[in-house]
Design an enzyme around this catalytic site. Structure first.
Site, mmCIF file in Angstrom:
data_model
loop_
_atom_site.group_PDB
_atom_site.id
_atom_site.type_symbol
_atom_site.label_atom_id
_atom_site.label_comp_id
_atom_site.label_asym_id
_atom_site.label_seq_id
_atom_site.Cartn_x
_atom_site.Cartn_y
_atom_site.Cartn_z
ATOM 1 N N GLU A 113 31.219 124.436 33.423
ATOM 2 C CA GLU A 113 29.847 123.949 33.387
ATOM 3 C C GLU A 113 29.707 122.828 32.666
ATOM 4 O OE1 GLU A 113 26.908 127.560 33.360
ATOM 5 O OE2 GLU A 113 28.962 128.175 32.410
ATOM 6 N N LYS A 115 28.378 120.741 29.904
ATOM 7 C CA LYS A 115 27.747 120.464 28.417
ATOM 8 C C LYS A 115 26.618 119.759 28.265
ATOM 9 C CE LYS A 115 28.859 121.469 23.606
ATOM 10 N NZ LYS A 115 28.009 120.618 23.264
ATOM 11 N N ASP A 117 23.746 117.747 26.620
ATOM 12 C CA ASP A 117 23.464 117.456 25.272
ATOM 13 C C ASP A 117 21.692 117.385 25.094
ATOM 14 O OD1 ASP A 117 24.024 116.489 22.801
ATOM 15 O OD2 ASP A 117 24.000 114.209 23.318
ATOM 16 N N TYR A 222 21.561 128.728 31.656
ATOM 17 C CA TYR A 222 23.275 128.914 31.927
ATOM 18 C C TYR A 222 23.646 130.369 31.735
ATOM 19 C CZ TYR A 222 22.976 128.107 26.809
ATOM 20 O OH TYR A 222 22.767 128.027 25.542
ATOM 21 N N LYS A 310 35.218 118.673 24.363
ATOM 22 C CA LYS A 310 34.561 117.743 24.021
ATOM 23 C C LYS A 310 35.067 116.283 24.499
ATOM 24 C CE LYS A 310 31.338 118.374 21.978
ATOM 25 N NZ LYS A 310 30.922 118.544 20.477
ATOM 26 N N CYS A 404 32.597 110.445 -13.165
ATOM 27 C CA CYS A 404 31.486 110.837 -11.971
ATOM 28 C C CYS A 404 30.312 109.872 -12.147
ATOM 29 C CB CYS A 404 30.833 112.007 -12.435
ATOM 30 S SG CYS A 404 29.270 112.462 -11.666
ATOM 31 N N CYS A 407 26.975 111.430 -13.605
ATOM 32 C CA CYS A 407 26.835 111.839 -14.972
ATOM 33 C C CYS A 407 27.829 111.443 -15.882
ATOM 34 C CB CYS A 407 26.866 113.420 -15.057
ATOM 35 S SG CYS A 407 28.581 114.041 -14.586
ATOM 36 N N CYS A 422 34.056 116.362 -9.986
ATOM 37 C CA CYS A 422 33.414 116.530 -11.320
ATOM 38 C C CYS A 422 33.203 117.772 -11.590
ATOM 39 C CB CYS A 422 32.191 115.975 -10.959
ATOM 40 S SG CYS A 422 30.761 116.036 -12.331
ATOM 41 N N CYS A 427 25.939 118.627 -13.859
ATOM 42 C CA CYS A 427 25.817 117.221 -13.063
ATOM 43 C C CYS A 427 24.587 117.300 -12.156
ATOM 44 C CB CYS A 427 27.296 117.047 -12.268
ATOM 45 S SG CYS A 427 27.156 115.598 -11.247
#
Length: 668
Positions: A113, A115, A117, A222, A310, A404, A407, A422, A427
């Site tokens: 079937e 698909k 969107d 469906y 897909k 980081c 931080c 980190c 943080c």
């Protein structure tokens, strides 16, 4: 006009308009002009205004949009709305076919079937009348969008048969409707919708159904969520039944006798999909036999009997103008490409994931490069490769930092990991991202508390940990940007409602390393209370099949931290539920019951117990209730008007009880 004449005319107009609507929006064979239809509808509106007692819930006038809603109510799906696993290649489809045949044998057919969107929705009918429609949500809990769904003219408000049924479908915006909508928005100097999917989702989540009515949405149904006593034995039969009931199903479907036919069907639509009047992003492939579907079963997230192929991602060229760094809730530092805006698969892309430093080195990505970008599975943008031949010499090599970016703590690379991390627990980026995770749909599901609101609250130091969320006041919220009194009231209500969530939602929301939604559910079922989890040992955890040593160590380490105990105690004092509310785990070996370890099928109409009550009682006594009769079935409970399942049970020599015998056994 007297009442009797008015009632007759109202009924006549309702039946006429419902038939014309079906001919136009479902069958695409209109028998009257738009002008005639509109004139009859105006007459019906006038009559129902004069004689409101004759207005019915399935009247065509209900499609124009009702009163404005304050908010969407939550709806718990009786049957979960699971997502599908993905296939991206011919080999993935062949692997799917191999896995299916390992379980059910070589005699298997598939249904292919489109698909769509769009937005997955569930439609529930009582005695043939449309009673409730809901979004997919997190698969278990969605939002009640009944009034908006009534505005979709291809959704029947009354079925051709009087029955209780729940069906699933994909609501979408046709390409023409999308183009017309954006033209209007452009003329009104409003922000344009990026693609039809976003437009459809935005339309169905309007609190004013009249706005949804103007968007000209459509739907393809469906599947049937609960087949009940339909007598259907295959998915293709189910689609045929949906047609007969008055639903709109997608005609571009095919039953395939082999995976070769499936692959041929898929390949044909790769090229043909632009010609469709709506967007699709792939093909859904399902095992046709419902008995085979039952044998294959489900994973925690998706059915093993279906997969979504897909389509290959669209690739485009654009310029990479910078690389930004972000710190996630687990401390992982992720580089992101900042791109010159470019259209990919219908949406404008300005950012793409670069995953980690190793990928940047492997693909030799530099700031200033022209790069090829695609959407993986039509969802996540990623950089495919660099167009080295277009370099000018002005491109800059990117080097990951040693500290980081949030931080300034030293970044480390843990053993067997490619990511820089980190490890500072204080943080701010990790705390902020952890808060966003906590309120997300799959965790505590606090509607209205999105990323932007969390970021504002965190920046203003109104929240520093998850417990602070439950201390927020209305006067604090209305100080935030774009937060009015009604929005603040709704948000406070949503926060209060989340206190009643079952334990697994909280466990997942806490963000324990290696513990996903499925593991959180397993922990909640096994230990039932947070008090027990605070004292859990590694040995107890490893004894559970789904939990490995790494996850067990992470759980014990997390709950042994003094600050976690303090947080849990604070959540308890704020009224947050710390217990599991779902169905209890049952060990069949430990239950002295006839049903322990047996597979049971319910069929026909039960007079005393509801089907759900009967199922719950049997499962509480160690039984497993399935939807179809097979050789593995131990017992069939047959109510009034039992159909093909009873016939099959008799044919296979399976024991059959009536409801009275069932109740006697349940009382023991």
């Amino acid at each position: 006009m007297d009442k009797h004449t008015a009632q007759s005319r109202v009924q006549e107009l309702q039946e006429l308009l419902n038939r014309y609507n079906y001919e136009y929006h479902v069958m695409d064979t209109p028998s009257v002009s738009d002008a005639e239809y509109d004139a009859l509808l105006r007459e019906l509106v006038d009559l129902e205004g004069q004689f409101p007692e004759f207005k019915t819930v399935d009247s065509p006038t209900q499609r124009v949009g009702g009163t404005i809603l304050d908010a969407f109510d939550k709806v718990e799906h009786r049957t979960p709305m699971l997502s599908l696993g993905n296939a991206f290649s011919e080999q993935d489809l062949r692997d799917f076919d191999r896995r299916v045949k390992q379980v059910v044998g070589n005699d298997v057919s598939y249904v292919c079937e489109m698909k769509i969107d769009g937005l997955a929705v569930s439609l529930r009918y009582q005695e043939g009348i449309f009673a409730q429609g809901a979004t997919r949500g997190d698969g278990s809990i969605g939002e009640d969008i009944t009034e908006n769904l009534k505005t979709i003219r291809s959704i029947p408000l009354r079925l051709t048969n009087v029955l209780d049924i729940e069906v699933r479908g994909e609501a979408f915006m046709p390409k023409k409707s999308f183009e017309a909508l954006n033209e209007i928005r452009h003329a009104n100097d409003e922000m344009l919708f990026a693609n039809p999917r976003n437009a459809a989702a935005g339309s169905l989540r309007q609190l004013d159904p009249k706005l949804a009515a103007k968007r000209n949405l459509d739907i393809y149904v469906y599947s049937i969520a609960d087949l009940g006593e339909t007598g259907v034995t295959s998915h293709s039969e189910g689609l045929d039944l949906l047609d007969k009931l008055g639903f709109k199903t997608n005609p571009e479907r095919r039953k395939c006798g082999s995976i070769e036919e499936v692959i041929s069907f898929v390949e044909g639509w790769v090229e043909k999909r632009p010609k469709l009047a709506y967007d699709i992003d792939g093909i859904v492939i399902k095992v046709d036999s419902l008995e085979q579907q039952s044998q294959l079963g489900f994973t925690a997230k998706s059915p093993r009997w279906a997969i979504a192929y897909k389509f290959p991602a669209e690739e485009v060229v654009t310029k990479l103008i910078d690389i930004e760094l972000s710190v996630g809730r687990t401390g992982v530092v992720t580089p992101t490409a900042i791109l010159e805006p470019v259209k990919v698969a219908g949406t404008t892309v300005q950012r793409a994931s670069l995953h980690n430093e190793d990928l940047i080195r492997e693909k030799d990505i530099k700031i200033g490069d022209f790069v090829v970008v695609k959407k993986a599975g039509d969802i996540i943008p990623e950089v495919v490769n660099v167009l080295v031949e277009r370099r000018t010499g002005e491109e800059q090599t990117f080097n990951m930092p040693t500290e980081c970016p949030e931080c300034d703590s030293e970044l480390v690379r843990l053993e067997e990991e490619v990511a820089l991390r980190c490890i500072n627990p204080m943080c701010p980026a990790q705390i902020r991202e952890g808060l966003i995770h906590f309120v997300s749909r799959t965790a505590m599901n606090i509607d209205g508390l999105g990323e932007k609101v969390i970021a504002q609250l965190f920046q203003e130091k109104l929240i520093t940990n998850v417990a602070d969320i439950y201390k927020l006041r209305k006067d604090q919220l209305i100080q935030l940007e774009r937060m009015g009194e009604k929005s603040a009231d709704n948000l406070i209500s949503a926060i209060q409602a989340s206190k009643q969530n079952s334990l697994e939602k909280l466990l997942f929301g806490l963000g324990i390393r290696h513990v996903g939604a499925k593991a959180a559910k397993t922990l909640a079922q096994q230990f039932e209370t947070m008090e027990k989890l605070l004292k859990v040992t590694t040995e107890e955890l490893i004894a559970i099949n789904e939990i490995g040593e790494k996850m067990a160590d992470s759980i014990v380490t997390y709950f042994s931290a003094p600050e976690v105990s303090e947080l849990i105690e604070e959540l308890r004092s704020l009224g947050v539920n710390l217990e599991y509310k779902g169905p209890k785990l049952v060990n069949a070996d430990e239950i002295d019951s006839y049903f322990a370890g047996k597979t049971v099928v319910l069929t026909g109409k039960l007079e005393i117990l509801s089907r759900n009550d009967a199922k719950s009682e049997i499962e509480a006594l160690g039984g497993k209730v399935t939807g179809s009769v097979s050789k593995s079935t131990d017992l069939v409970i047959a109510g009034e008007a039992a159909g093909s399942k009873l016939d099959k049970a008799t044919e296979l020599g399976i024991e059959v009880w009536d409801e009275e015998r069932l109740i006697q056994e349940l009382k023991k």
